[in-house]
Design an enzyme around this catalytic site. Structure first.
Site, mmCIF file in Angstrom:
data_model
loop_
_atom_site.group_PDB
_atom_site.id
_atom_site.type_symbol
_atom_site.label_atom_id
_atom_site.label_comp_id
_atom_site.label_asym_id
_atom_site.label_seq_id
_atom_site.Cartn_x
_atom_site.Cartn_y
_atom_site.Cartn_z
ATOM 1 C CG ASP A 93 38.250 46.823 42.584
ATOM 2 O OD1 ASP A 93 38.549 46.888 43.789
ATOM 3 O OD2 ASP A 93 37.780 45.797 42.055
ATOM 4 N N PRO A 142 35.697 40.157 30.577
ATOM 5 C CG PRO A 142 35.778 37.873 30.970
ATOM 6 C CD PRO A 142 36.639 39.079 30.898
ATOM 7 C CB SER A 174 37.356 49.318 38.283
ATOM 8 O OG SER A 174 36.268 49.037 39.122
ATOM 9 N N GLY A 229 37.994 43.326 36.909
ATOM 10 C CA GLY A 229 38.168 44.769 37.018
ATOM 11 C C GLY A 229 37.910 45.573 35.770
ATOM 12 C CE LYS A 268 39.948 43.536 40.256
ATOM 13 N NZ LYS A 268 39.325 42.497 41.126
#
Length: 291
Positions: free
Chosen positions: A144, A102, A111, A108, A18
């Site tokens: 997130d 990464p 998450s 994100g 994201k």
């Protein structure tokens, strides 16, 4: 995209990255958590997870040689155990994470991996908790996670969990990872951080320029690599920081423009191009699996 299911019982599921198209802090809750506003743009690129259901209740991460996160602390393991407990299921799972996002870059990855475990195992285990309960479990793992569970690009408020789905203009993004990771809690305590920005509205976002990331000046001061990445991107298009990591991006109206900009970046920068999507690849995979 339908999850591939092998003869060995493994199924493969996407965990998309994201971007935070902007990020501001508008205040604090009584418990000390910061109140945020942001827009989450989901991407068509990210990690992949392979899952295999176990009948003995064990949850274990497989194929993780060289993986930086200890298994007990890994969000994918914690997500699976949380779902297992909530659903009171005797089933377990083997989990393999194929990392592309990464670590610590603000894209994100952790998450999204956790959300994919929740959504996919809810299907594979037949627990059928539903999106609202899965999002609540996700929030217990990280602010997130719910947006990845719900699988829509969205306007977000609260600590990031109050979501309003958005249909965003088609765009391609040039992403740069300077390799800088700063603990989120440390960034939130940074001197000079603006913690009382006036609230924006969705119409402000739609009609105006990029609203900016409150952490960008902090990371510019702390990291020459982040400053250099942002400066290089800004010569090619409107550049911004994503999330609370060092990851940066520039937006382009067409993929060919983003690819051309990629070719003009200084040598040695870790960079790639991804397209924005309104519906998560994870949810497309889930729909295909159900069909």
């Amino acid at each position: 995209m339908e999850p591939a299911v092998s003869a060995g019982g493994w199924s493969s599921w996407p965990a998309p990255a994201k971007l935070n198209l902007f990020l501001r802090i508008t205040g604090r809750r009584p418990d000390g958590y910061h109140l945020l506003q942001t827009v989450f743009q989901l991407l068509d690129w990210g990690d992949s997870l392979r899952l295999r259901v176990r009948g003995d209740g064990r949850i274990q991460r497989a194929g993780a040689e060289g993986y930086a996160v200890p298994e007990a602390e890994d969000l994918v393991v914690r997500a699976a155990k949380l779902l297992q407990k909530e659903a009171n299921t005797p089933l377990g799972a083997d989990i393999v994470v194929e990392k592309r996002i990464p670590l610590g870059g603000g894209f994100g990855g952790g998450s999204s991996d956790a959300a994919t475990v929740l959504v996919a195992l809810d299907q594979l285990w037949g627990t059928r908790l539903g999106e609202d309960r899965l999002a609540a479990l996700g929030l217990a793992l990280g602010a997130d996670v719910p947006v990845f569970v719900r699988g829509r690009s969205a306007w977000a408020e609260g600590v990031g969990e109050v979501l309003t789905p958005l249909v965003l203009p088609l765009a391609s993004y040039l992403l740069v990872d300077p390799g800088v990771s700063v603990p989120t809690a440390e960034l939130f305590q940074a001197p000079g951080l603006t913690r009382d920005a006036p609230p924006a509205t969705i119409s402000d976002f739609v009609s105006g320029p990029l609203l900016g990331n409150v952490f960008e000046p902090v990371l510019r001061r702390r990291s020459e690599a982040v400053a250099s990445a942002l400066d290089a991107l800004s010569r090619l298009g409107p550049a911004a920081l994503t999330g609370t990591g060092g990851g940066c991006f520039a937006r382009f109206g067409a993929r060919a423009e983003a690819e051309a900009a990629l070719a003009r970046l200084p040598a040695g920068m870790r960079a790639w191009v991804a397209d924005g999507v309104d519906v998560s690849p994870l949810h497309r995979a889930l729909s295909a699996y159900r069909d």
